[in-house]
Design a protein around this motif. Structure first.
Motif, PDB file in Angstrom:
ATOM      1  N   GLY A 198     -34.017   2.521  35.357  1.00 40.05           N
ATOM      2  CA  GLY A 198     -33.671   3.250  36.573  1.00 40.05           C
ATOM      3  C   GLY A 198     -32.206   3.645  36.604  1.00 40.05           C
ATOM      4  O   GLY A 198     -31.857   4.764  37.000  1.00 40.05           O
ATOM      5  N   LYS A 199     -31.355   2.741  36.173  1.00 39.87           N
ATOM      6  CA  LYS A 199     -29.918   3.037  36.142  1.00 39.87           C
ATOM      7  C   LYS A 199     -29.601   4.112  35.111  1.00 39.87           C
ATOM      8  O   LYS A 199     -28.773   4.988  35.353  1.00 39.87           O
ATOM      9  CB  LYS A 199     -29.116   1.773  35.850  1.00 39.87           C
ATOM     10  CG  LYS A 199     -29.047   0.842  37.034  1.00 39.87           C
ATOM     11  CD  LYS A 199     -28.181  -0.351  36.769  1.00 39.87           C
ATOM     12  CE  LYS A 199     -28.208  -1.242  37.999  1.00 39.87           C
ATOM     13  NZ  LYS A 199     -27.156  -2.211  38.023  1.00 39.87           N
ATOM     14  N   ALA A 200     -30.258   4.061  33.962  1.00 42.77           N
ATOM     15  CA  ALA A 200     -30.033   5.073  32.926  1.00 42.77           C
ATOM     16  C   ALA A 200     -30.467   6.448  33.434  1.00 42.77           C
ATOM     17  O   ALA A 200     -29.758   7.440  33.234  1.00 42.77           O
ATOM     18  CB  ALA A 200     -30.786   4.707  31.651  1.00 42.77           C
ATOM     19  N   LYS A 201     -31.601   6.513  34.108  1.00 41.08           N
ATOM     20  CA  LYS A 201     -32.082   7.770  34.661  1.00 41.08           C
ATOM     21  C   LYS A 201     -31.111   8.296  35.714  1.00 41.08           C
ATOM     22  O   LYS A 201     -30.765   9.478  35.722  1.00 41.08           O
ATOM     23  CB  LYS A 201     -33.466   7.585  35.294  1.00 41.08           C
ATOM     24  CG  LYS A 201     -34.577   7.411  34.300  1.00 41.08           C
ATOM     25  CD  LYS A 201     -35.857   7.151  35.058  1.00 41.08           C
ATOM     26  CE  LYS A 201     -37.085   7.497  34.277  1.00 41.08           C
ATOM     27  NZ  LYS A 201     -38.308   7.327  35.080  1.00 41.08           N
ATOM     28  N   TYR A 202     -30.681   7.419  36.599  1.00 42.05           N
ATOM     29  CA  TYR A 202     -29.754   7.803  37.655  1.00 42.05           C
ATOM     30  C   TYR A 202     -28.441   8.331  37.059  1.00 42.05           C
ATOM     31  O   TYR A 202     -27.965   9.400  37.448  1.00 42.05           O
ATOM     32  CB  TYR A 202     -29.491   6.605  38.575  1.00 42.05           C
ATOM     33  CG  TYR A 202     -28.516   6.912  39.680  1.00 42.05           C
ATOM     34  CD1 TYR A 202     -28.945   7.513  40.860  1.00 42.05           C
ATOM     35  CD2 TYR A 202     -27.160   6.618  39.558  1.00 42.05           C
ATOM     36  CE1 TYR A 202     -28.058   7.812  41.873  1.00 42.05           C
ATOM     37  CE2 TYR A 202     -26.266   6.905  40.562  1.00 42.05           C
ATOM     38  CZ  TYR A 202     -26.727   7.509  41.722  1.00 42.05           C
ATOM     39  OH  TYR A 202     -25.836   7.809  42.723  1.00 42.05           O
ATOM     40  N   ASN A 203     -27.894   7.593  36.106  1.00 44.68           N
ATOM     41  CA  ASN A 203     -26.616   7.996  35.499  1.00 44.68           C
ATOM     42  C   ASN A 203     -26.735   9.316  34.738  1.00 44.68           C
ATOM     43  O   ASN A 203     -25.807  10.135  34.752  1.00 44.68           O
ATOM     44  CB  ASN A 203     -26.087   6.888  34.590  1.00 44.68           C
ATOM     45  CG  ASN A 203     -25.634   5.677  35.371  1.00 44.68           C
ATOM     46  OD1 ASN A 203     -25.284   5.774  36.547  1.00 44.68           O
ATOM     47  ND2 ASN A 203     -25.651   4.522  34.735  1.00 44.68           N
ATOM     48  N   ALA A 204     -27.871   9.528  34.078  1.00 45.59           N
ATOM     49  CA  ALA A 204     -28.076  10.789  33.352  1.00 45.59           C
ATOM     50  C   ALA A 204     -28.139  11.958  34.325  1.00 45.59           C
ATOM     51  O   ALA A 204     -27.598  13.033  34.057  1.00 45.59           O
ATOM     52  CB  ALA A 204     -29.356  10.708  32.523  1.00 45.59           C
ATOM     53  N   TRP A 205     -28.759  11.741  35.468  1.00 42.67           N
ATOM     54  CA  TRP A 205     -28.867  12.791  36.478  1.00 42.67           C
ATOM     55  C   TRP A 205     -27.494  13.058  37.109  1.00 42.67           C
ATOM     56  O   TRP A 205     -27.084  14.205  37.276  1.00 42.67           O
ATOM     57  CB  TRP A 205     -29.900  12.396  37.515  1.00 42.67           C
ATOM     58  CG  TRP A 205     -30.232  13.427  38.554  1.00 42.67           C
ATOM     59  CD1 TRP A 205     -29.883  14.750  38.562  1.00 42.67           C
ATOM     60  CD2 TRP A 205     -30.990  13.227  39.730  1.00 42.67           C
ATOM     61  NE1 TRP A 205     -30.386  15.373  39.685  1.00 42.67           N
ATOM     62  CE2 TRP A 205     -31.078  14.456  40.421  1.00 42.67           C
ATOM     63  CE3 TRP A 205     -31.628  12.124  40.279  1.00 42.67           C
ATOM     64  CZ2 TRP A 205     -31.756  14.599  41.630  1.00 42.67           C
ATOM     65  CZ3 TRP A 205     -32.308  12.275  41.471  1.00 42.67           C
ATOM     66  CH2 TRP A 205     -32.374  13.503  42.134  1.00 42.67           C
ATOM     67  N   VAL A 206     -26.762  11.992  37.428  1.00 45.34           N
ATOM     68  CA  VAL A 206     -25.421  12.135  38.013  1.00 45.34           C
ATOM     69  C   VAL A 206     -24.506  12.923  37.070  1.00 45.34           C
ATOM     70  O   VAL A 206     -23.674  13.726  37.511  1.00 45.34           O
ATOM     71  CB  VAL A 206     -24.809  10.755  38.344  1.00 45.34           C
ATOM     72  CG1 VAL A 206     -23.320  10.852  38.619  1.00 45.34           C
ATOM     73  CG2 VAL A 206     -25.519  10.124  39.534  1.00 45.34           C
TER      74      VAL A 206
END
Length: 85
Positions: A54-62
């Protein structure tokens, strides 16, 4: 076919791939899809410290903040077209 139609067709085709892309490619496709459909990140980061995916997805989107929806769609298509179908 316009960009929106090409993007929607690629998204539909991505669900039928016979060979699963590597995790980095999947993460790139995810973040580009989110940027193209939702724009800049509009959710809070995952609060669970063990939610690594979830954090990897969030950071990639940010990381795509400020990229236009059209540019994200085109980049999604560029990445998708390199995949083995």
């Amino acid at each position: 076919m316009d960009l929106q139609q090409q993007f929607e067709a690629a998204v539909a085709e991505s669900k039928k791939l016979t060979k699963r892309p590597d995790n980095n490619t999947l993460l790139k496709l995810y973040s580009l899809y989110k940027q193209a459909t939702d724009g800049d990140v509009n959710i809070d980061p995952p609060s669970n410290p063990f939610d690594i995916v979830g954090k990897a997805k969030y950071n990639a989107w940010v990381a795509l903040k400020g990229k236009s929806k059209e540019a994200a769609m085109q980049e999604y298509l560029d990445v998708f077209n390199t995949l083995e179908k």
